[in-house]
Design a protein around this motif. Structure first.
Motif, PDB file in Angstrom:
ATOM      1  N   LEU A 130       0.842  -1.189   0.000  1.00  7.04           N
ATOM      2  CA  LEU A 130       0.000   0.000   0.000  1.00  7.04           C
ATOM      3  C   LEU A 130       0.883   1.247   0.000  1.00  7.04           C
ATOM      4  O   LEU A 130       1.715   1.424   0.883  1.00  7.04           O
ATOM      5  N   PRO A 131       0.759   2.130  -1.013  1.00  3.31           N
ATOM      6  CA  PRO A 131       1.574   3.345  -1.040  1.00  3.31           C
ATOM      7  C   PRO A 131       1.335   4.196   0.209  1.00  3.31           C
ATOM      8  O   PRO A 131       0.223   4.240   0.737  1.00  3.31           O
ATOM      9  N   VAL A 132       2.374   4.855   0.674  1.00  4.04           N
ATOM     10  CA  VAL A 132       2.263   5.708   1.854  1.00  4.04           C
ATOM     11  C   VAL A 132       2.488   7.167   1.461  1.00  4.04           C
ATOM     12  O   VAL A 132       3.203   7.465   0.503  1.00  4.04           O
ATOM     13  N   GLY A 133       1.849   8.059   2.178  1.00  2.54           N
ATOM     14  CA  GLY A 133       2.050   9.488   1.942  1.00  2.54           C
ATOM     15  C   GLY A 133       1.396  10.015   0.688  1.00  2.54           C
ATOM     16  O   GLY A 133       1.637  11.169   0.306  1.00  2.54           O
ATOM     17  N   VAL A 155      -7.906  11.027  -7.155  1.00  2.00           N
ATOM     18  CA  VAL A 155      -6.727  10.478  -7.828  1.00  2.00           C
ATOM     19  C   VAL A 155      -5.506  11.343  -7.544  1.00  2.00           C
ATOM     20  O   VAL A 155      -5.549  12.571  -7.681  1.00  2.00           O
ATOM     21  N   TYR A 156      -4.402  10.676  -7.177  1.00  2.00           N
ATOM     22  CA  TYR A 156      -3.157  11.354  -6.816  1.00  2.00           C
ATOM     23  C   TYR A 156      -1.987  10.797  -7.624  1.00  2.00           C
ATOM     24  O   TYR A 156      -1.960   9.612  -7.963  1.00  2.00           O
ATOM     25  N   VAL A 157      -1.010  11.667  -7.903  1.00  2.00           N
ATOM     26  CA  VAL A 157       0.220  11.251  -8.578  1.00  2.00           C
ATOM     27  C   VAL A 157       1.370  12.082  -8.001  1.00  2.00           C
ATOM     28  O   VAL A 157       1.176  13.234  -7.595  1.00  2.00           O
ATOM     29  N   GLU A 158       2.545  11.500  -7.974  1.00  2.00           N
ATOM     30  CA  GLU A 158       3.712  12.231  -7.468  1.00  2.00           C
ATOM     31  C   GLU A 158       4.089  13.363  -8.423  1.00  2.00           C
ATOM     32  O   GLU A 158       4.024  13.214  -9.639  1.00  2.00           O
ATOM     33  N   ALA A 159       4.505  14.485  -7.857  1.00  2.00           N
ATOM     34  CA  ALA A 159       4.809  15.678  -8.649  1.00  2.00           C
ATOM     35  C   ALA A 159       5.879  15.412  -9.705  1.00  2.00           C
ATOM     36  O   ALA A 159       5.782  15.896 -10.840  1.00  2.00           O
ATOM     37  N   LYS A 160       6.910  14.645  -9.357  1.00  2.00           N
ATOM     38  CA  LYS A 160       8.003  14.410 -10.307  1.00  2.00           C
ATOM     39  C   LYS A 160       7.511  13.676 -11.546  1.00  2.00           C
ATOM     40  O   LYS A 160       7.986  13.917 -12.663  1.00  2.00           O
ATOM     41  N   VAL A 167      -2.727   6.715  -7.583  1.00  2.00           N
ATOM     42  CA  VAL A 167      -3.516   6.201  -6.468  1.00  2.00           C
ATOM     43  C   VAL A 167      -4.928   6.770  -6.555  1.00  2.00           C
ATOM     44  O   VAL A 167      -5.103   7.981  -6.741  1.00  2.00           O
ATOM     45  N   LYS A 168      -5.898   5.903  -6.424  1.00  2.00           N
ATOM     46  CA  LYS A 168      -7.303   6.317  -6.461  1.00  2.00           C
ATOM     47  C   LYS A 168      -7.957   5.932  -5.138  1.00  2.00           C
ATOM     48  O   LYS A 168      -8.157   4.757  -4.855  1.00  2.00           O
TER      49      LYS A 168
END
Length: 212
Positions: free
Chosen positions: A57-60, A89-94, A112-113
């Motif tokens: 599970l992704p963290v942060g 929905v989230y994605v890392e900035a980089k 991540v949803k």
């Protein structure tokens, strides 16, 4: 006194050689530092797997970039929507930065949803009235999914792997096996294969690529 010009020439030659050597050294250091910076800032992955291949599970992720939240409530889909919740929905900035420049996500990208139910509906269509007006509002958390771009690991599903950590309130599962193609990847392949297996049309940040 006769030897002074020759001595001076030797001194000047030594100074020149030292300057050239120092300049070359500085260039080498600068090049190495530049390479180091490039390596440090290059998009990578935060995807972690268990020894048996399950995605942890992704963290942060709630601190990542939020790109949108479509919703298809049950009340507007004969009571049987496939996903009756908001999709946060989230994605890392980089990795978003690379997408905005190239139109494609880099290897290792995680989307991540996180799902939230519609807040306590009071009308048959699932809506309710709040000070801002009648509409749909976020209720309780109700599940989480993730997709990972890895063209080698997920070659059979067009380079992306899909995982579900539970469609229910928290706590979520700590790891998840890859979902079958019929569960997720098949739908993505059939509908959004040309946009990097991502529903770009639902996310203005990806679709329109606005600038601040």
């Amino acid at each position: 006194m006769k030897h002074r010009p020759a001595l001076m020439a030797l001194v000047l030659a030594a100074v020149a050689a030292f300057s050239v050597g120092k300049s070359a050294h500085n260039k080498d250091v600068f090049a190495a530092q530049k390479a180091s910076d490039t390596t440090a800032s290059a998009p990578g992955t935060t995807a972690q797997y268990t020894p048996d291949g399950k995605l942890k599970l992704p963290v942060g992720f709630r601190r990542w970039v939020f790109i949108g939240a479509p919703t298809t409530p049950n009340a507007l889909n004969d009571g049987e929507a496939n996903f009756p919740e908001f999709h946060h929905v989230y994605v890392e900035a980089k990795n978003l930065d690379v997408y905005l420049k190239t139109g494609s996500f880099p290897e290792g990208t995680i989307l991540v949803k996180e799902l939230t139910r519609v807040l306590n509906p009071t009308f048959p269509d699932g809506s309710r009235t709040e000070p801002s007006g009648r509409g749909f509002f976020n209720g309780e958390l109700n599940g989480i999914d993730a997709s990972v771009k890895d063209t080698k690991r997920f070659a059979k599903t067009n380079g992306w792997g899909y995982f579900t950590f539970g469609h229910h309130p928290m706590p979520y599962a700590r790891s998840a096996s890859e979902s079958s193609a019929s569960e997720c990847a098949g739908c993505h392949s059939a509908n959004v294969a040309k946009t990097d297996m991502t529903w770009v049309q639902f996310y203005p940040l990806l679709r329109d690529k606005p600038t601040p």
